[in-house]
Structure formats: structure tokens, C-alpha cells
Design a protein around this motif. Structure first.
Motif, PDB file in Angstrom:
ATOM      1  N   GLY A  25       0.771  -1.235   0.000  1.00  0.00           N
ATOM      2  CA  GLY A  25       0.000   0.000   0.000  1.00  0.00           C
ATOM      3  C   GLY A  25       0.801   1.282   0.000  1.00  0.00           C
ATOM      4  N   LEU A  26       2.138   1.184  -0.033  1.00  0.00           N
ATOM      5  CA  LEU A  26       2.971   2.387   0.084  1.00  0.00           C
ATOM      6  C   LEU A  26       3.582   2.839  -1.236  1.00  0.00           C
ATOM      7  CD1 LEU A  26       4.904   1.650   3.421  1.00  0.00           C
ATOM      8  CD2 LEU A  26       2.967   3.198   3.089  1.00  0.00           C
TER       9      LEU A  26
ATOM     10  N   MET B 258      15.925  -1.514  -1.389  1.00  0.00           N
ATOM     11  CA  MET B 258      16.109  -0.130  -1.840  1.00  0.00           C
ATOM     12  C   MET B 258      15.422   0.851  -0.882  1.00  0.00           C
ATOM     13  SD  MET B 258      15.505  -0.588  -5.957  1.00  0.00           S
ATOM     14  CE  MET B 258      15.553   1.183  -6.279  1.00  0.00           C
ATOM     15  N   VAL B 259      14.188   0.549  -0.500  1.00  0.00           N
ATOM     16  CA  VAL B 259      13.436   1.450   0.381  1.00  0.00           C
ATOM     17  C   VAL B 259      14.090   1.531   1.756  1.00  0.00           C
ATOM     18  CG1 VAL B 259      11.231   1.778   1.583  1.00  0.00           C
ATOM     19  CG2 VAL B 259      11.253   1.134  -0.832  1.00  0.00           C
ATOM     20  N   LEU B 260      14.471   0.388   2.330  1.00  0.00           N
ATOM     21  CA  LEU B 260      15.082   0.388   3.659  1.00  0.00           C
ATOM     22  C   LEU B 260      16.417   1.121   3.657  1.00  0.00           C
ATOM     23  CD1 LEU B 260      14.284  -3.223   4.939  1.00  0.00           C
ATOM     24  CD2 LEU B 260      13.207  -1.080   5.605  1.00  0.00           C
ATOM     25  N   ALA B 261      17.172   0.974   2.559  1.00  0.00           N
ATOM     26  CA  ALA B 261      18.468   1.659   2.479  1.00  0.00           C
ATOM     27  C   ALA B 261      18.281   3.173   2.471  1.00  0.00           C
ATOM     28  CB  ALA B 261      19.214   1.203   1.227  1.00  0.00           C
TER      29      ALA B 261
ATOM     30  N   THR C  23       3.699   5.297   9.458  1.00  0.00           N
ATOM     31  CA  THR C  23       3.597   6.413  10.405  1.00  0.00           C
ATOM     32  C   THR C  23       4.391   7.634   9.955  1.00  0.00           C
ATOM     33  OG1 THR C  23       5.465   5.591  11.724  1.00  0.00           O
ATOM     34  CG2 THR C  23       3.249   4.846  12.347  1.00  0.00           C
ATOM     35  N   PHE C  24       5.392   7.435   9.089  1.00  0.00           N
ATOM     36  CA  PHE C  24       6.194   8.593   8.678  1.00  0.00           C
ATOM     37  C   PHE C  24       6.373   8.702   7.158  1.00  0.00           C
ATOM     38  CE2 PHE C  24       9.171   5.160   9.616  1.00  0.00           C
ATOM     39  CZ  PHE C  24      10.021   5.161   8.528  1.00  0.00           C
ATOM     40  N   ILE C  25       5.772   7.791   6.396  1.00  0.00           N
ATOM     41  CA  ILE C  25       5.847   7.854   4.933  1.00  0.00           C
ATOM     42  C   ILE C  25       4.441   8.021   4.362  1.00  0.00           C
ATOM     43  CG2 ILE C  25       6.356   6.565   2.826  1.00  0.00           C
ATOM     44  CD1 ILE C  25       8.680   5.280   4.205  1.00  0.00           C
TER      45      ILE C  25
ATOM     46  N   HIS D  31       8.072  10.243  -0.180  1.00  0.00           N
ATOM     47  CA  HIS D  31       7.386  11.417   0.343  1.00  0.00           C
ATOM     48  C   HIS D  31       7.059  11.170   1.805  1.00  0.00           C
ATOM     49  CE1 HIS D  31       6.465  13.363  -3.655  1.00  0.00           C
ATOM     50  NE2 HIS D  31       6.855  12.150  -4.029  1.00  0.00           N
ATOM     51  N   TYR D  32       7.754  11.892   2.690  1.00  0.00           N
ATOM     52  CA  TYR D  32       7.590  11.703   4.127  1.00  0.00           C
ATOM     53  C   TYR D  32       6.419  12.514   4.668  1.00  0.00           C
ATOM     54  CZ  TYR D  32      12.213   9.516   4.010  1.00  0.00           C
ATOM     55  OH  TYR D  32      13.278   8.715   3.736  1.00  0.00           O
TER      56      TYR D  32
END
Length: 463
Positions: free
Chosen positions: A292-293, A335-338, A443-445, A460-461
Motif C-alpha cells: 500500500g505504500l 532499496m526502500v530500507l536503504a 507512520t512517517f511515509i 514522500h515523508y
């Protein structure tokens, strides 16, 4: 002067003598004779043709019940033309009448079936409710019997499918759309996928019967529809989602088949093989932390997990986006976690042990409560209080809620001491399950845009 509400419903267009306007007229006359005011905002009218079997499927009825619960009570009684307008099944009638009369102090009155408060009137109302339910069930059986008789004679009982038109109670090939159906079958049998066929039709400017873009599911529906092989099929289940081979009638139709028997058989064999592969994948599918992100950079649709353990643009999979965004789940997660770890390495979350223990204890109480509800639901079904359909629906809802609470518990169980945790520490913690990490990221993205051509991420945070 007391205030009244009016509830109006007609089941079929054929009830002209008791049209909505006719019902409202007799209700207004009754209200005037008995000293009630009837404000316009308390006249609740269903659209014509809405059944009285299920209250939740009647918008005006549910709106009336919602307003009736307001404090102070907005009206003193609900006036009906007949009790059958209120409900066609005894369960809804008893539940809502009892709530209105005993809890809210609002009476339910029938203009044509006036009853008192004595025991005999209570018995008469119960008899009326039973007769209304019998009428509804009997009418449904008669309609079903008539439909079955038509199907047995090969006559159409539904609007014409794409590729056909109806003339004199018979399907006839539509000269404009019948060739499209034949092309769909040939392309699929030649190896094209649902998505590829949908994209080709959209590129040619061909639209569905409702004027929409083609999607994979629309192609799939056409390929499974036996009407194109000269058959008439009618599902007796109430909804498409509960259809099965056992609930369908299939007979030879009187219309011309658009697809030859050989082509139909070949296409069905390929569909069955494809379905078997999908079923095997569905059993092994695992959740992901990015659900969903992530969005497609071309059309903005969400990226969803595909059958190859990879992400793909949902619109591309349906045939309405022309740019593939296929990427492996493991690669995209890495990629996202990095990027997140690099951007947020200095951010920390202070979690006190007392807070964690309190939250964990609260979640465990909720979890126990939902499990108890599941046990009570099972007992209610075994006792005959709940129908099989109601039991299965509520059971699925409770199981989903229990799974969600279990995931939340795992998040707190992985935190053991009074110290500040950085976001990367939590995101890389192997003890936190994917759903827990997914909720943490949420919670932050706000969202993540993935550009497949440049292999680029844009996060986008939350501000």
C-alpha cells in the motif's frame, strides 16, 4: 403537537396503486387526523424496486434508524402504509421495532393495519410479520421457478452479454462487437495474456459494453462465459461472490454460438491450467512491508505483489497502464530500507518499558476478547441462532481482527528495555513481522514513487 416520520417503499414498478406518492398521501391524511406533524426532513423514501429482505441494503431505512437514535428523540412515531413496508423478514422487524419502541420510545404504526397495545394486538402483529415473510419467500421461489423454466427452454434470463443484442426474447450476434469477442478467444488461445488483450483493445479505442476501458478481469469474464459457446447459464446464488458450479443452471440456448466447440474447449483447458498455477501461488504468498505504500511513476496506481514474488503496477496488471514496473519484492524492500535508513539514521524513538508493557497488556486483553467473540459466534451457529452465511461473514471479520492484533503484539514483544530506538534499528529488527514494519513505515511515509526505467525511488515523508 407530536412529530411523526414516514417510511415509504415499493418493491416493484408494478405496484402503481400503492406508488410512493399514494403511500405518502394516506400517511399524511393519517398524521393530520391523529394530531401529528410530518416534517419533510422526516419523510424517508426508498428508490423503487428495493427489496425489504435486508435492512442494511435499504439506505433510507438505515438513515431513518440513525436519526431515530439521536437525543432528544426527533420524532414520536414512524407511520407506514403497511407493516410489510417496514420489513419483509421477521428478524429485522422484531429487532428494529423492539429497539424503536422499548429503547427509543418511538412507536411504529401502520395506516391500514391499526393495532393496539393489548396482547391480542401483539399476536396479530406477529402473525402479520410471519405472513409478510411467507409472501416474500414464496414470491422469490415463484420467480426462481419461472427463471429455471425459461433456462430449461434455452431462453435468455439476463441482459445480453458483450457481443450479443436481444431481439424478440432471443440473443442475436451484434455485428459490431461479435468479431471482438471472437478475436479475444483467438488471441488468448494463441498465447496472449488477459493484460495483453486488454491493452490491445484499449489501444484500438474499443470499449466495454458500459463504455469503460478493458481490464484483465473483463477479458477473463468473457473467456469463461459459456453464452459464447451457445449455452444459457443462470446462477441461482444471490451474489456473484458465492457462485459455484452447483448453483448454476447450464442448458443449450437457442442463439447462435460465436465460438466453435473446439476453440471453446482449448480456451477452457488453458484457463484451468492458469487457475491451477495461481491457486498454488496463493497458498504460499507472504505479506510484505511495502504493501500500500509504493506507487507507479507512470500512472500513479499502487504497486501490488504479483504471482512471481515481485511487485507490479496494479493498473498495468489490469491492462490500463502501458509501462511495466515489475521488480522483485526483495530488491524493492532493500532499496526502500536503504534510503530510509540513510535519511532517518539520526532520528530516534524513545520507548519506555512501562509504555510498552501497558500497550502490550492492552492488546492482549483485546485479543482475548476477540477470541471469546469467535467462540460465542461458533456456539450461536451451532445453536441455530446464526445462518451459515452470517456465521462465515462474521467469522472472517473476527479472524482478520485477531490476526491484526497478533501482529501488533509482536511489535511490542520485540522491544525489551528502556532505551531509545532509532528507526533503522526497528526496521531491520528480524523479530518484527512484515505487517508491523509496514505499519511503522506508514507512520512517517505518505507514499513512495518508483520509476522502473531509471530504477529510482522518490519517498514522500509525513510532514
Amino acid at each position: 403537537m407530536k412529530t411523526a416520520a414516514a417510511y415509504i417503499r415499493v418493491s416493484t414498478d408494478g405496484q402503481l396503486e400503492y406508488s410512493p406518492d399514494s403511500q405518502l398521501k394516506v400517511i399524511r391524511d393519517y398524521a393530520q387526523r391523529n394530531g401529528f406533524s410530518l416534517p419533510e426532513q422526516y419523510i424517508f423514501r426508498e428508490e423503487e424496486g428495493i427489496s425489504g429482505k435486508k435492512a442494511e441494503k435499504r439506505p433510507a431505512f438505515m438513515q431513518m434508524i440513525g436519526i431515530a437514535k439521536q437525543k432528544p428523540k426527533p420524532f414520536d412515531c414512524i407511520i407506514l402504509w403497511k407493516f410489510s413496508r417496514f420489513a419483509r423478514n421477521r428478524r429485522d422487524s422484531i429487532v428494529y421495532k423492539s429497539m424503536l419502541r422499548k429503547q427509543l420510545g418511538i412507536d411504529v404504526v401502520s395506516v391500514t393495519e391499526q393495532l393496539g397495545d393489548d396482547k391480542l394486538s401483539m399476536l396479530m402483529e406477529a402473525i402479520i410479520e410471519a405472513m409478510d415473510e411467507y409472501y416474500s419467500i414464496n414470491l422469490a421461489e415463484e420467480v426462481k421457478r419461472g427463471m429455471q423454466e425459461k433456462v430449461s427452454r434455452g431462453e435468455p434470463v439476463t441482459p445480453p452479454a458483450f457481443g450479443y443484442m436481444i431481439r424478440e426474447k432471443a440473443y442475436l450476434p451484434n455485428p459490431e462487437t461479435a468479431p471482438v469477442v471472437q478475436s479475444i478467444f483467438r488471441r488468448f488461445n494463441g498465447g496472449a495474456s488477459f493484460r495483453e488483450i486488454a491493452q490491445e483493445l484499449n489501444a484500438l479505442g474499443i470499449r466495454t459494453a458500459k463504455g469503460n476501458l478493458w481490464e484483465s478481469r473483463a477479458i477473463r469474464y468473457i473467456l469463461y462465459n459459456p453464452v459464447y459457446a451457445g449455452k444459457i447459464q443462470w446462477h441461482t446464488a444471490d451474489t456473484v461472490g458465492r457462485r459455484s458450479d452447483l448453483s448454476a443452471l447450464l442448458t443449450d440456448g437457442r442463439h447462435e454460438a460465436l465460438i466453435s466447440p473446439d476453440l471453446w474447449t482449448q480456451v477452457q483447458n488453458r484457463l484451468n491450467q492458469s487457475q491451477a498455477k495461481q491457486s498454488k501461488h496463493a497458498k504460499t504468498a507472504q505479506p510484505t512491508i511495502l504493501s500500500g505504500l509504493v506507487r507507479c511513476s507512470n500512472c500513479g496506481a499502487r504497486l501490488v505483489k504479483s504471482s512471481r514474488s515481485s511487485f507490479q503496477c496494479q493498473a498495468y496488471a489490469h491492462g490500463t497502464c502501458n509501462v511495466s514496473h515489475c521488480i522483485s519484492v526483495q530488491k524493492l524492500e532493500s532499496m526502500v530500507l536503504a534510503v530510509c535508513c540513510a535519511d532517518l539514521n539520526s532520528c530516534s524513538i524513545s520507548l519506555e518499558l512501562s509504555d510498552c508493557s501497558r500497550n502490550r497488556k492492552f492488546l492482549q486483553v483485546q485479543l482475548e476478547r476477540e477470541q471469546q467473540r469467535l467462540d460465542r459466534l461458533r456456539c450461536a451457529y451451532e445453536s441455530g441462532v446464526e445462518t451459515l452465511e452470517e456465521y462465515q461473514e462474521e467469522k472472517q471479520r473476527l479472524k482478520s481482527q485477531i490476526a491484526l492484533l497478533q501482529e501488533k503484539c509482536c511489535l511490542f514483544l520485540s522491544i525489551h528495555s528502556e532505551e531509545a530506538y532509532t528507526l533503522p534499528t526497528l526496521l531491520l529488527n528480524p523479530d518484527i513481522l512484515p505487517l508491523g514494519k509496514n505499519r511503522l513505515l506508514g507512520t512517517f511515509i505518505k507514499y513512495i514513487v518508483f520509476d522502473s526505467q531509471n530504477q529510482h525511488l522518490e519517498i514522500h515523508y509525513q510532514v
